[in-house]
Write a protein that holds these residues in place. Structure first.
Motif, PDB file in Angstrom:
ATOM      1  N   HIS A 110       0.829  -1.208   0.000  1.00 42.09           N
ATOM      2  CA  HIS A 110       0.000   0.000   0.000  1.00 42.09           C
ATOM      3  C   HIS A 110       0.865   1.261   0.000  1.00 42.09           C
ATOM      4  CE1 HIS A 110      -3.107  -2.892   1.228  1.00 42.09           C
ATOM      5  NE2 HIS A 110      -3.989  -1.994   0.797  1.00 42.09           N
ATOM      6  N   GLU A 111       2.015   1.193   0.656  1.00 40.26           N
ATOM      7  CA  GLU A 111       2.900   2.353   0.721  1.00 40.26           C
ATOM      8  C   GLU A 111       3.448   2.750  -0.644  1.00 40.26           C
ATOM      9  OE1 GLU A 111       3.248  -0.421   2.473  1.00 40.26           O
ATOM     10  OE2 GLU A 111       2.548   0.211   4.463  1.00 40.26           O
ATOM     11  N   GLU A 112       3.360   1.851  -1.610  1.00 39.25           N
ATOM     12  CA  GLU A 112       3.885   2.109  -2.950  1.00 39.25           C
ATOM     13  C   GLU A 112       2.827   2.667  -3.904  1.00 39.25           C
ATOM     14  OE1 GLU A 112       7.040  -1.259  -3.938  1.00 39.25           O
ATOM     15  OE2 GLU A 112       5.198  -2.146  -3.135  1.00 39.25           O
ATOM     16  N   LEU A 113       1.601   2.845  -3.424  1.00 39.66           N
ATOM     17  CA  LEU A 113       0.495   3.162  -4.332  1.00 39.66           C
ATOM     18  C   LEU A 113       0.752   4.427  -5.144  1.00 39.66           C
ATOM     19  CD1 LEU A 113      -2.274   2.634  -5.510  1.00 39.66           C
ATOM     20  CD2 LEU A 113      -3.288   3.740  -3.498  1.00 39.66           C
ATOM     21  N   CYS A 139      -7.584   1.332 -10.045  1.00 34.30           N
ATOM     22  CA  CYS A 139      -7.996   2.622  -9.484  1.00 34.30           C
ATOM     23  C   CYS A 139      -8.895   3.379 -10.456  1.00 34.30           C
ATOM     24  CB  CYS A 139      -6.772   3.454  -9.124  1.00 34.30           C
ATOM     25  SG  CYS A 139      -5.848   2.810  -7.707  1.00 34.30           S
ATOM     26  N   GLU A 140      -8.584   3.306 -11.744  1.00 34.73           N
ATOM     27  CA  GLU A 140      -9.437   3.951 -12.747  1.00 34.73           C
ATOM     28  C   GLU A 140     -10.802   3.267 -12.799  1.00 34.73           C
ATOM     29  OE1 GLU A 140      -5.959   5.549 -15.834  1.00 34.73           O
ATOM     30  OE2 GLU A 140      -6.977   3.637 -16.223  1.00 34.73           O
ATOM     31  N   GLY A 141     -10.808   1.932 -12.752  1.00 36.18           N
ATOM     32  CA  GLY A 141     -12.074   1.206 -12.789  1.00 36.18           C
ATOM     33  C   GLY A 141     -12.962   1.530 -11.601  1.00 36.18           C
ATOM     34  N   ILE A 142     -12.374   1.651 -10.431  1.00 36.61           N
ATOM     35  CA  ILE A 142     -13.142   2.038  -9.245  1.00 36.61           C
ATOM     36  C   ILE A 142     -13.678   3.457  -9.420  1.00 36.61           C
ATOM     37  CG2 ILE A 142     -12.981   2.492  -6.776  1.00 36.61           C
ATOM     38  CD1 ILE A 142     -10.914   0.207  -6.635  1.00 36.61           C
ATOM     39  N   GLY A 143     -12.877   4.333 -10.026  1.00 35.08           N
ATOM     40  CA  GLY A 143     -13.341   5.689 -10.301  1.00 35.08           C
ATOM     41  C   GLY A 143     -14.528   5.716 -11.250  1.00 35.08           C
ATOM     42  N   ALA A 165     -18.116  15.876  -1.585  1.00 36.79           N
ATOM     43  CA  ALA A 165     -17.100  15.614  -0.577  1.00 36.79           C
ATOM     44  C   ALA A 165     -16.599  14.183  -0.753  1.00 36.79           C
ATOM     45  CB  ALA A 165     -17.672  15.799   0.832  1.00 36.79           C
ATOM     46  N   VAL A 166     -15.384  13.930  -0.283  1.00 34.30           N
ATOM     47  CA  VAL A 166     -14.815  12.596  -0.393  1.00 34.30           C
ATOM     48  C   VAL A 166     -14.057  12.287   0.887  1.00 34.30           C
ATOM     49  CG1 VAL A 166     -12.735  13.443  -1.555  1.00 34.30           C
ATOM     50  CG2 VAL A 166     -13.409  11.055  -1.840  1.00 34.30           C
ATOM     51  N   CYS A 167     -14.164  11.046   1.339  1.00 37.52           N
ATOM     52  CA  CYS A 167     -13.471  10.622   2.544  1.00 37.52           C
ATOM     53  C   CYS A 167     -13.198   9.122   2.425  1.00 37.52           C
ATOM     54  CB  CYS A 167     -14.290  10.938   3.803  1.00 37.52           C
ATOM     55  SG  CYS A 167     -15.817   9.988   3.957  1.00 37.52           S
ATOM     56  N   GLY A 168     -12.599   8.558   3.462  1.00 38.86           N
ATOM     57  CA  GLY A 168     -12.310   7.123   3.473  1.00 38.86           C
ATOM     58  C   GLY A 168     -10.838   6.837   3.317  1.00 38.86           C
ATOM     59  N   GLY A 169     -10.489   5.585   3.579  1.00 40.66           N
ATOM     60  CA  GLY A 169      -9.086   5.190   3.558  1.00 40.66           C
ATOM     61  C   GLY A 169      -8.395   5.427   2.239  1.00 40.66           C
ATOM     62  N   GLY A 170      -9.131   5.311   1.120  1.00 42.90           N
ATOM     63  CA  GLY A 170      -8.517   5.521  -0.178  1.00 42.90           C
ATOM     64  C   GLY A 170      -8.005   6.927  -0.394  1.00 42.90           C
ATOM     65  N   THR A 171      -8.558   7.903   0.325  1.00 38.59           N
ATOM     66  CA  THR A 171      -8.143   9.295   0.129  1.00 38.59           C
ATOM     67  C   THR A 171      -6.807   9.600   0.797  1.00 38.59           C
ATOM     68  OG1 THR A 171      -9.384  10.047   2.077  1.00 38.59           O
ATOM     69  CG2 THR A 171     -10.535  10.046  -0.031  1.00 38.59           C
ATOM     70  N   ARG A 172      -6.245   8.623   1.526  1.00 40.32           N
ATOM     71  CA  ARG A 172      -4.902   8.840   2.075  1.00 40.32           C
ATOM     72  C   ARG A 172      -3.863   8.924   0.963  1.00 40.32           C
ATOM     73  NH1 ARG A 172      -6.486   4.470   5.682  1.00 40.32           N
ATOM     74  NH2 ARG A 172      -7.393   5.337   7.590  1.00 40.32           N
ATOM     75  N   SER A 173      -4.183   8.357  -0.193  1.00 35.63           N
ATOM     76  CA  SER A 173      -3.305   8.450  -1.352  1.00 35.63           C
ATOM     77  C   SER A 173      -3.638   9.727  -2.124  1.00 35.63           C
ATOM     78  CB  SER A 173      -3.485   7.230  -2.269  1.00 35.63           C
ATOM     79  OG  SER A 173      -2.896   7.457  -3.528  1.00 35.63           O
ATOM     80  N   LEU A 174      -2.711  10.665  -2.140  1.00 35.84           N
ATOM     81  CA  LEU A 174      -2.927  11.911  -2.876  1.00 35.84           C
ATOM     82  C   LEU A 174      -3.061  11.648  -4.368  1.00 35.84           C
ATOM     83  CD1 LEU A 174      -0.428  14.304  -1.035  1.00 35.84           C
ATOM     84  CD2 LEU A 174      -2.920  14.199  -0.794  1.00 35.84           C
ATOM     85  N   ALA A 175      -2.274  10.688  -4.860  1.00 41.49           N
ATOM     86  CA  ALA A 175      -2.319  10.389  -6.291  1.00 41.49           C
ATOM     87  C   ALA A 175      -3.664   9.805  -6.686  1.00 41.49           C
ATOM     88  CB  ALA A 175      -1.184   9.433  -6.654  1.00 41.49           C
ATOM     89  N   THR A 192      -6.549  10.171  -5.068  1.00 38.51           N
ATOM     90  CA  THR A 192      -7.571  11.188  -4.918  1.00 38.51           C
ATOM     91  C   THR A 192      -7.568  12.132  -6.123  1.00 38.51           C
ATOM     92  OG1 THR A 192      -7.235  11.067  -2.523  1.00 38.51           O
ATOM     93  CG2 THR A 192      -8.515  12.912  -3.357  1.00 38.51           C
ATOM     94  N   GLY A 193      -6.367  12.509  -6.602  1.00 37.70           N
ATOM     95  CA  GLY A 193      -6.285  13.329  -7.800  1.00 37.70           C
ATOM     96  C   GLY A 193      -6.827  12.610  -9.015  1.00 37.70           C
ATOM     97  N   LEU A 194      -6.532  11.302  -9.114  1.00 38.19           N
ATOM     98  CA  LEU A 194      -7.063  10.500 -10.218  1.00 38.19           C
ATOM     99  C   LEU A 194      -8.592  10.483 -10.170  1.00 38.19           C
ATOM    100  CD1 LEU A 194      -5.690   7.033 -11.326  1.00 38.19           C
ATOM    101  CD2 LEU A 194      -8.137   7.388 -11.067  1.00 38.19           C
ATOM    102  N   LEU A 195      -9.158  10.347  -8.973  1.00 42.87           N
ATOM    103  CA  LEU A 195     -10.613  10.334  -8.845  1.00 42.87           C
ATOM    104  C   LEU A 195     -11.219  11.664  -9.282  1.00 42.87           C
ATOM    105  CD1 LEU A 195     -11.034   8.455  -5.439  1.00 42.87           C
ATOM    106  CD2 LEU A 195     -11.754   7.642  -7.687  1.00 42.87           C
ATOM    107  N   ALA A 196     -10.564  12.775  -8.929  1.00 43.71           N
ATOM    108  CA  ALA A 196     -11.064  14.083  -9.378  1.00 43.71           C
ATOM    109  C   ALA A 196     -11.092  14.147 -10.908  1.00 43.71           C
ATOM    110  CB  ALA A 196     -10.199  15.198  -8.804  1.00 43.71           C
ATOM    111  N   ASP A 197     -10.054  13.597 -11.539  1.00 44.43           N
ATOM    112  CA  ASP A 197      -9.998  13.596 -13.005  1.00 44.43           C
ATOM    113  C   ASP A 197     -11.081  12.697 -13.603  1.00 44.43           C
ATOM    114  OD1 ASP A 197      -7.791  15.262 -12.884  1.00 44.43           O
ATOM    115  OD2 ASP A 197      -6.335  13.631 -13.079  1.00 44.43           O
ATOM    116  N   VAL A 198     -11.248  11.490 -13.051  1.00 47.39           N
ATOM    117  CA  VAL A 198     -12.243  10.550 -13.578  1.00 47.39           C
ATOM    118  C   VAL A 198     -13.654  11.087 -13.376  1.00 47.39           C
ATOM    119  CG1 VAL A 198     -13.244   8.246 -13.313  1.00 47.39           C
ATOM    120  CG2 VAL A 198     -10.760   8.527 -13.308  1.00 47.39           C
ATOM    121  N   LEU A 199     -13.899  11.693 -12.216  1.00 42.56           N
ATOM    122  CA  LEU A 199     -15.231  12.228 -11.936  1.00 42.56           C
ATOM    123  C   LEU A 199     -15.470  13.567 -12.614  1.00 42.56           C
ATOM    124  CD1 LEU A 199     -15.378  11.340  -8.139  1.00 42.56           C
ATOM    125  CD2 LEU A 199     -16.538  10.164 -10.010  1.00 42.56           C
ATOM    126  N   GLY A 200     -14.387  14.256 -12.982  1.00 41.25           N
ATOM    127  CA  GLY A 200     -14.507  15.522 -13.691  1.00 41.25           C
ATOM    128  C   GLY A 200     -15.085  16.636 -12.856  1.00 41.25           C
TER     129      GLY A 200
END
Length: 475
Positions: free
Chosen positions: A307-310, A365-369, A386-396, A398-406
């Motif tokens: 997980h630390e490598e995500l 990660c893209e598929g989940i997005g 708003a977004v929360c949860g363990g997945g948001t600990r990854s900045l990368a 979270t940024g990918l989700l912003a892009d996928v969700l637009g």
């Protein structure tokens, strides 16, 4: 000093907050999931011991006495207890898939749709209706021995307070027996599912949420404690999602999409549910997808990554993941939102000998997005997100989700469910708190316009692949 308790699927947490909403301390303890042949169970004794353990450790660290505590936890599943709130058998988790054949029957004979039209709840294998019906067929003696079929937090509340009877709240009761208009059980739905003779197992509904005093296990004796709402609406409270049209995405074991609404629409494709809130006439249109961080966990484990490598793995693969696509439906019970397909399974597409672990991880990660975008659109998101949860600990990620969700993401960090549990408890006891300060986002992440345009096309391709996968799952 305020304490929020969040009894999660794999982790039990307790967090302390000051009056201004600052999170001061957190204690956590993992709990085991027993997964085998489609069955997913948890030992209630272990879960309760974890709650008591984290509370003892947390309160031992605090310099001030606890004024008030709020409780939340995982929803759905079946937690059979005796009159004292003690386990009759291991709990059946919301992830349990054994009732899928029953659901197939109800999908075929119209029961599934009839229940949705009455309650706004789309049945799935791990919700209480199918699980109770499965137990009635296969383990009737367990039901005979039980005093109540409760939800996770309800078992904990009864044990912590020594309450004389089991009680739940309108949010947990929303799936699948609650009439969202009357905020009481619909006995017609109980009859549709063949459970009239088990009606007495349904716990009383605390409306407003039940309150009691801690008996001294974990929390000091006499501490005021409130029960509910369960984790999805608690997170919405903790993230400040209460205005109609605003939404919340919880990137956790379950990928939950919630949109606040004052409109009750029981038409359209049956999926998700309407969660009743503490305010009559206000609901959360919920699309709690089975796909979530559990899918990413599986891919990381399978590729030998940590997980630390995500963040590094996401940076090592381009948008589109070198042609790899993942339909991330890994749950043994299929999918429940924004559609119900009990037999849907994950697919990895475009994989070849040149595919790298980074490609598989980014594609997941893209598929989940994409799945999140599908859920949020179906839930009717029109306002802020708003977004929360363990997945948001990854900045990368979270940024990918912003892009996928637009769209911009209001990131709310910390123990959001525990925060919402405290806010619900404060409202129940009439303790004034500044909810705006308690729910202030940590930061806002804007999407990159070029990547958002790229992913908008990718989303259309995702929907096409998903339609074909759903058709195959029905054969």
């Amino acid at each position: 000093m305020f304490v929020g308790i969040d009894v999660g699927t794999s982790l039990v947490k307790a967090a302390a907050f000051d009056r201004d909403g600052r999170q001061l301390a957190v204690e956590a303890r993992p709990v085991h999931l027993d997964v085998r042949h489609g069955a997913v169970e948890q030992e209630m004794r272990e879960v309760y011991a974890a709650v008591v353990g984290v509370l003892r450790t947390l309160t031992g660290r605090l310099a001030e006495p606890v004024e008030l505590a709020g409780l939340t936890g995982q929803g759905d599943g079946v937690w059979l207890v005796d009159a004292a709130g003690r386990p009759v058998r291991p709990a059946l988790s919301w992830m349990d898939g054994r009732a899928h054949e029953l659901l197939d029957e109800w999908l075929a004979d119209g029961t599934f749709e009839a229940v949705f039209r009455r309650t706004g709840s789309a049945l799935f294998p791990g919700c209480p209706g199918p699980l109770l019906a499965w137990l009635d067929r296969h383990e009737p003696k367990a039901l005979d021995a039980a005093a109540a079929a409760v939800y996770c937090k309800d078992m904990v509340f009864q044990r912590l307070t020594g309450a004389a009877r089991a009680v739940t709240d309108v949010s947990d009761a929303s799936m699948p027996f609650l009439d969202p208009r009357s905020r009481s059980y619909d006995d017609g739905v109980v009859e549709l599912l063949g459970l009239t003779h088990r009606r007495g197992l349904l716990p009383a509904i605390g409306d407003p949420i039940a309150a009691g005093e801690a008996g001294g296990e974990g929390l000091p004796a006499g501490t005021p404690l409130a029960n509910g709402p369960y984790d999805l609406p608690a997170c919405a409270l903790g993230a400040g999602v209460t205005a109609p049209g605003d939404g919340l995405l919880i990137v956790g074991t379950c990928l939950a999409s919630l949109v606040a609404t004052t409109e009750l629409d029981l038409g359209g494709e049956p999926a998700g549910l309407y969660i009743s809130t503490d305010r009559p006439g206000h609901w959360l249109r919920a699309m709690p997808a089975m796909v979530g961080t559990a899918a990413l966990d599986w891919v990381l484990r399978t590729t030998g990554a940590r997980h630390e490598e995500l963040d590094d793995l996401l940076a090592a693969a381009p948008p589109g993941s070198s042609g790899v696509r993942v339909l991330p439906y890994f749950a043994p019970s299929g999918e429940r939102a924004p559609f119900v397909e009990p037999r849907l399974r994950a697919q990895l597409l475009g994989v070849c000998l040149e595919t790298r672990p980074a490609d598989l991880v980014r594609a997941t990660c893209e598929g989940i997005g994409y799945a999140a975008r599908h859920c949020l659109e179906a839930a009717g998101l029109t306002g802020s997100l708003a977004v929360c949860g363990g997945g948001t600990r990854s900045l990368a990620w979270t940024g990918l989700l912003a892009d996928v969700l637009g769209r911009p993401l209001r990131v709310v960090e910390g123990e959001v469910g525990a925060r919402g549990a405290v806010l619900a408890a404060a409202a129940r006891y009439g303790v004034p708190l500044d909810t705006a300060a308690w729910t202030e986002p940590t930061r806002v992440i804007e999407p990159d316009p070029d990547r958002a345009a790229y992913y908008a096309k990718g989303y259309e391709e995702h929907l096409e692949l998903l339609a074909a996968a759903r058709a195959r799952a029905r054969r």
